[in-house]
Design a protein around this motif. Sequence first.
Motif, PDB file in Angstrom:
ATOM      1  N   ARG A 182       0.818  -1.219   0.000  1.00 13.77           N
ATOM      2  CA  ARG A 182       0.000   0.000   0.000  1.00 13.77           C
ATOM      3  C   ARG A 182       0.848   1.264   0.000  1.00 13.77           C
ATOM      4  O   ARG A 182       0.539   2.230  -0.692  1.00 13.77           O
TER       5      ARG A 182
ATOM      6  N   ASP B 260      -6.167   1.147  -1.813  1.00 12.54           N
ATOM      7  CA  ASP B 260      -6.550   0.077  -0.896  1.00 12.54           C
ATOM      8  C   ASP B 260      -7.248  -1.074  -1.630  1.00 12.54           C
ATOM      9  O   ASP B 260      -6.929  -2.241  -1.392  1.00 12.54           O
ATOM     10  N   TYR B 261      -8.186  -0.767  -2.514  1.00 17.20           N
ATOM     11  CA  TYR B 261      -8.926  -1.833  -3.187  1.00 17.20           C
ATOM     12  C   TYR B 261      -8.011  -2.725  -4.019  1.00 17.20           C
ATOM     13  O   TYR B 261      -8.244  -3.929  -4.145  1.00 17.20           O
ATOM     14  N   GLN B 262      -6.936  -2.144  -4.585  1.00 20.57           N
ATOM     15  CA  GLN B 262      -5.991  -2.951  -5.359  1.00 20.57           C
ATOM     16  C   GLN B 262      -5.250  -3.930  -4.451  1.00 20.57           C
ATOM     17  O   GLN B 262      -5.032  -5.079  -4.819  1.00 20.57           O
TER      18      GLN B 262
ATOM     19  N   TYR C 279      -6.210  -5.132  -1.367  1.00 19.54           N
ATOM     20  CA  TYR C 279      -7.003  -6.227  -0.804  1.00 19.54           C
ATOM     21  C   TYR C 279      -7.463  -7.210  -1.864  1.00 19.54           C
ATOM     22  O   TYR C 279      -7.641  -8.386  -1.578  1.00 19.54           O
ATOM     23  N   ASN C 280      -7.613  -6.761  -3.106  1.00 14.42           N
ATOM     24  CA  ASN C 280      -7.921  -7.715  -4.174  1.00 14.42           C
ATOM     25  C   ASN C 280      -6.711  -8.600  -4.484  1.00 14.42           C
ATOM     26  O   ASN C 280      -6.849  -9.807  -4.684  1.00 14.42           O
TER      27      ASN C 280
ATOM     28  N   SER D 114     -11.074  -9.812   2.103  1.00 15.29           N
ATOM     29  CA  SER D 114     -12.290  -9.017   2.008  1.00 15.29           C
ATOM     30  C   SER D 114     -11.927  -7.596   2.408  1.00 15.29           C
ATOM     31  O   SER D 114     -10.923  -7.354   3.074  1.00 15.29           O
ATOM     32  N   GLU D 115     -12.767  -6.657   2.024  1.00 12.45           N
ATOM     33  CA  GLU D 115     -12.501  -5.256   2.354  1.00 12.45           C
ATOM     34  C   GLU D 115     -12.431  -5.056   3.869  1.00 12.45           C
ATOM     35  O   GLU D 115     -11.553  -4.366   4.375  1.00 12.45           O
TER      36      GLU D 115
ATOM     37  N   TYR E 214      -9.212  -6.544   5.304  1.00  7.82           N
ATOM     38  CA  TYR E 214      -8.089  -5.695   4.911  1.00  7.82           C
ATOM     39  C   TYR E 214      -7.960  -4.491   5.831  1.00  7.82           C
ATOM     40  O   TYR E 214      -6.875  -4.207   6.357  1.00  7.82           O
ATOM     41  N   TYR E 215      -9.048  -3.768   6.025  1.00 11.87           N
ATOM     42  CA  TYR E 215      -8.983  -2.559   6.853  1.00 11.87           C
ATOM     43  C   TYR E 215      -8.696  -2.878   8.314  1.00 11.87           C
ATOM     44  O   TYR E 215      -8.016  -2.110   8.996  1.00 11.87           O
TER      45      TYR E 215
END
Length: 137
Positions: A97, A106-108, A110-111, A116-117, A120-121
Amino acid sequence: MTKPFTQANRNKVKEAVEAALEKYQLYVLLLDEDVTPKVTQSFSLIPPTKTNEFYSSTEHAAIENIEKRKQYGEYIEWMRKAINKLPEQERAIIIQRYLTEGDTFDYQVYNELSLSERQYYRIKSKAIHKLAFILQL
């Protein structure tokens, strides 16, 4: 008695860690940059003295380069040691990150890590707070 974590405290911690990681990236980029000496000639009416002062901009630039490189290298090593103390998954999130070249979202991350979102957070938050503790921010 310690204060409980409030949202404002969490945001300050996150901002401090992100600033430290940004500084790390900047120092990695600047480590190869040199301070160049002046090439213009200068004259002085004051006669030279026998002191330990620098007589040329070349000497001054060389000393400045050495000092900066030492400072950057120490900071980079300090950050690497702190990041390497994190568990594998937390370390992967921080590196992907914040420490990869280019803009990574962030979405890149966790994918790519098949998380899952929400997972990840949660993991990212733990990693940031651990880094703040390790770095004493």
